[in-house]
Scaffold this motif. Structure first.
Motif, PDB file in Angstrom:
ATOM      1  N   CYS A 103      10.457 -88.870 -28.586  1.00  0.00           N
ATOM      2  CA  CYS A 103      11.687 -88.480 -29.254  1.00  0.00           C
ATOM      3  C   CYS A 103      11.496 -88.294 -30.741  1.00  0.00           C
ATOM      4  CB  CYS A 103      12.837 -89.448 -28.969  1.00  0.00           C
ATOM      5  SG  CYS A 103      12.681 -91.058 -29.697  1.00  0.00           S
ATOM      6  N   GLY A 104      12.445 -87.619 -31.332  1.00  0.00           N
ATOM      7  CA  GLY A 104      12.416 -87.335 -32.756  1.00  0.00           C
ATOM      8  C   GLY A 104      13.464 -88.172 -33.464  1.00  0.00           C
ATOM      9  N   GLU A 105      13.526 -87.974 -34.770  1.00  0.00           N
ATOM     10  CA  GLU A 105      14.438 -88.760 -35.577  1.00  0.00           C
ATOM     11  C   GLU A 105      15.898 -88.439 -35.233  1.00  0.00           C
ATOM     12  OE1 GLU A 105      13.918 -88.060 -39.786  1.00  0.00           O
ATOM     13  OE2 GLU A 105      13.067 -90.069 -39.901  1.00  0.00           O
ATOM     14  N   LEU A 106      16.156 -87.186 -34.900  1.00  0.00           N
ATOM     15  CA  LEU A 106      17.529 -86.744 -34.686  1.00  0.00           C
ATOM     16  C   LEU A 106      17.925 -86.759 -33.214  1.00  0.00           C
ATOM     17  CD1 LEU A 106      17.339 -83.610 -36.988  1.00  0.00           C
ATOM     18  CD2 LEU A 106      18.043 -85.923 -37.620  1.00  0.00           C
ATOM     19  N   HIS A 107      16.948 -86.781 -32.331  1.00  0.00           N
ATOM     20  CA  HIS A 107      17.246 -86.699 -30.904  1.00  0.00           C
ATOM     21  C   HIS A 107      16.435 -87.737 -30.165  1.00  0.00           C
ATOM     22  CE1 HIS A 107      17.991 -82.763 -32.672  1.00  0.00           C
ATOM     23  NE2 HIS A 107      18.955 -82.660 -31.799  1.00  0.00           N
ATOM     24  N   SER A 108      17.108 -88.576 -29.390  1.00  0.00           N
ATOM     25  CA  SER A 108      16.358 -89.527 -28.567  1.00  0.00           C
ATOM     26  C   SER A 108      16.251 -88.995 -27.156  1.00  0.00           C
ATOM     27  CB  SER A 108      17.028 -90.901 -28.598  1.00  0.00           C
ATOM     28  OG  SER A 108      18.380 -90.783 -28.277  1.00  0.00           O
ATOM     29  N   GLY A 109      15.052 -89.044 -26.626  1.00  0.00           N
ATOM     30  CA  GLY A 109      14.801 -88.539 -25.288  1.00  0.00           C
ATOM     31  C   GLY A 109      13.987 -87.268 -25.330  1.00  0.00           C
ATOM     32  N   PRO A 110      12.900 -87.228 -24.558  1.00  0.00           N
ATOM     33  CA  PRO A 110      12.002 -86.077 -24.566  1.00  0.00           C
ATOM     34  C   PRO A 110      12.676 -84.785 -24.123  1.00  0.00           C
ATOM     35  CG  PRO A 110      11.433 -87.611 -22.807  1.00  0.00           C
ATOM     36  CD  PRO A 110      12.450 -88.286 -23.653  1.00  0.00           C
ATOM     37  N   GLY A 111      13.615 -84.884 -23.201  1.00  0.00           N
ATOM     38  CA  GLY A 111      14.321 -83.687 -22.740  1.00  0.00           C
ATOM     39  C   GLY A 111      15.154 -83.059 -23.841  1.00  0.00           C
ATOM     40  N   LYS A 112      15.817 -83.922 -24.609  1.00  0.00           N
ATOM     41  CA  LYS A 112      16.649 -83.418 -25.698  1.00  0.00           C
ATOM     42  C   LYS A 112      15.806 -82.806 -26.804  1.00  0.00           C
ATOM     43  CE  LYS A 112      20.469 -86.668 -25.341  1.00  0.00           C
ATOM     44  NZ  LYS A 112      21.070 -87.820 -26.019  1.00  0.00           N
ATOM     45  N   LEU A 113      14.664 -83.417 -27.052  1.00  0.00           N
ATOM     46  CA  LEU A 113      13.778 -82.933 -28.100  1.00  0.00           C
ATOM     47  C   LEU A 113      13.318 -81.510 -27.817  1.00  0.00           C
ATOM     48  CD1 LEU A 113      12.248 -83.828 -30.675  1.00  0.00           C
ATOM     49  CD2 LEU A 113      10.343 -84.416 -29.185  1.00  0.00           C
ATOM     50  N   THR A 114      12.875 -81.261 -26.584  1.00  0.00           N
ATOM     51  CA  THR A 114      12.396 -79.930 -26.253  1.00  0.00           C
ATOM     52  C   THR A 114      13.546 -78.930 -26.209  1.00  0.00           C
ATOM     53  OG1 THR A 114      12.501 -80.562 -23.920  1.00  0.00           O
ATOM     54  CG2 THR A 114      10.352 -80.654 -24.991  1.00  0.00           C
ATOM     55  N   LYS A 115      14.720 -79.396 -25.829  1.00  0.00           N
ATOM     56  CA  LYS A 115      15.880 -78.513 -25.799  1.00  0.00           C
ATOM     57  C   LYS A 115      16.228 -78.056 -27.222  1.00  0.00           C
ATOM     58  CE  LYS A 115      20.605 -78.307 -24.077  1.00  0.00           C
ATOM     59  NZ  LYS A 115      21.756 -79.097 -23.622  1.00  0.00           N
ATOM     60  N   PHE A 116      16.203 -79.015 -28.137  1.00  0.00           N
ATOM     61  CA  PHE A 116      16.496 -78.704 -29.533  1.00  0.00           C
ATOM     62  C   PHE A 116      15.474 -77.732 -30.109  1.00  0.00           C
ATOM     63  CE2 PHE A 116      15.459 -79.825 -33.996  1.00  0.00           C
ATOM     64  CZ  PHE A 116      16.622 -79.374 -34.601  1.00  0.00           C
ATOM     65  N   LEU A 117      14.216 -77.956 -29.798  1.00  0.00           N
ATOM     66  CA  LEU A 117      13.148 -77.132 -30.372  1.00  0.00           C
ATOM     67  C   LEU A 117      12.935 -75.838 -29.586  1.00  0.00           C
ATOM     68  CD1 LEU A 117      10.585 -79.944 -31.207  1.00  0.00           C
ATOM     69  CD2 LEU A 117      11.968 -78.648 -32.810  1.00  0.00           C
ATOM     70  N   LYS A 118      13.737 -75.659 -28.511  1.00  0.00           N
ATOM     71  CA  LYS A 118      13.613 -74.467 -27.686  1.00  0.00           C
ATOM     72  C   LYS A 118      12.202 -74.314 -27.121  1.00  0.00           C
ATOM     73  CE  LYS A 118      17.401 -71.728 -29.541  1.00  0.00           C
ATOM     74  NZ  LYS A 118      18.108 -72.873 -30.144  1.00  0.00           N
TER      75      LYS A 118
END
Length: 172
Positions: A103-118
């Motif tokens: 996860c990143g600083e702004l998004h917790s969870g690997p799924g959300k991270l990849t969604k954010f980064l497209k």
DNA sequence: TTAGTGATATCC
DNA sequence: GATATCACTAAA
């Protein structure tokens, strides 16, 4: 000027690369030139065929072939038919190692991270080295690292389940 | 706590 | 071809 991580960074052992990646910045450049940035706050190491939590533990297959390959390569895996999980290959060739961006600083969870980064399956096999679409920068930030057992791998057995290969920034 | 989701691997 | 499995998330 931020330093961009290169092949030499990823070529080291996964257990060295994983904590070093915490605090680094993922930079995703979209088609229209927009830059999405997110500081990595959590990673997990997956290392070797004997690691029951590692995909490669079930043998070298078409899917895990990438894990054995070149360092710095991105391994994207579709989990539960819904979530793209992003890993980077580390270590010497022919050693199945990888680091999961959890996860990143702004998004917790690997799924959300990849969604954010497209990030999606089209990134599978891409590399962080010399790639215009995605790279990792080092701005000199050095967070304190907390280690913990990895999550989501209950099936891996008592030993591998509890080994502390998860690396979390404490935010300082 | 449970449902949903689809690629991969393994078993006929 | 069919089934089982999964490094998750959202909804309840």
């Amino acid at each position: 000027m931020n330093k961009i991580l290169t092949y030499d960074f990823f070529r080291r052992d996964a257990l060295k690369v994983a904590p070093d990646l915490v605090g680094k910045i993922l930079v995703r450049t979209l088609e229209d030139g927009t830059e999405l940035r997110e500081r990595i706050s959590e990673t997990e190491a997956y290392r070797g065929e004997e690691d029951k939590g590692c995909h490669a533990s079930r043998g070298r297959t078409k899917r895990t072939e990438l894990l054995y390959g070149e360092s710095g390569v991105i391994y994207v895996y579709l989990c539960y038919g819904v979530h793209w999980l992003m890993n980077v290959i580390t270590g010497e060739k022919d050693q199945p190692q990888g680091v999961l961006f959890r996860c990143g600083e702004l998004h917790s969870g690997p799924g959300k991270l990849t969604k954010f980064l497209k990030i999606d399956g089209s990134f599978n096999g891409e590399s962080f080295c010399g790639n215009e679409k995605i790279r990792i920068e080092d701005d000199g930030f050095r967070p304190d690292i907390i280690t913990a057992p990895r999550v989501g791998i209950d099936y891996a057995g008592d030993y591998w389940k509890n080994v502390e290969w998860r690396f979390i920034s404490n935010g300082k």
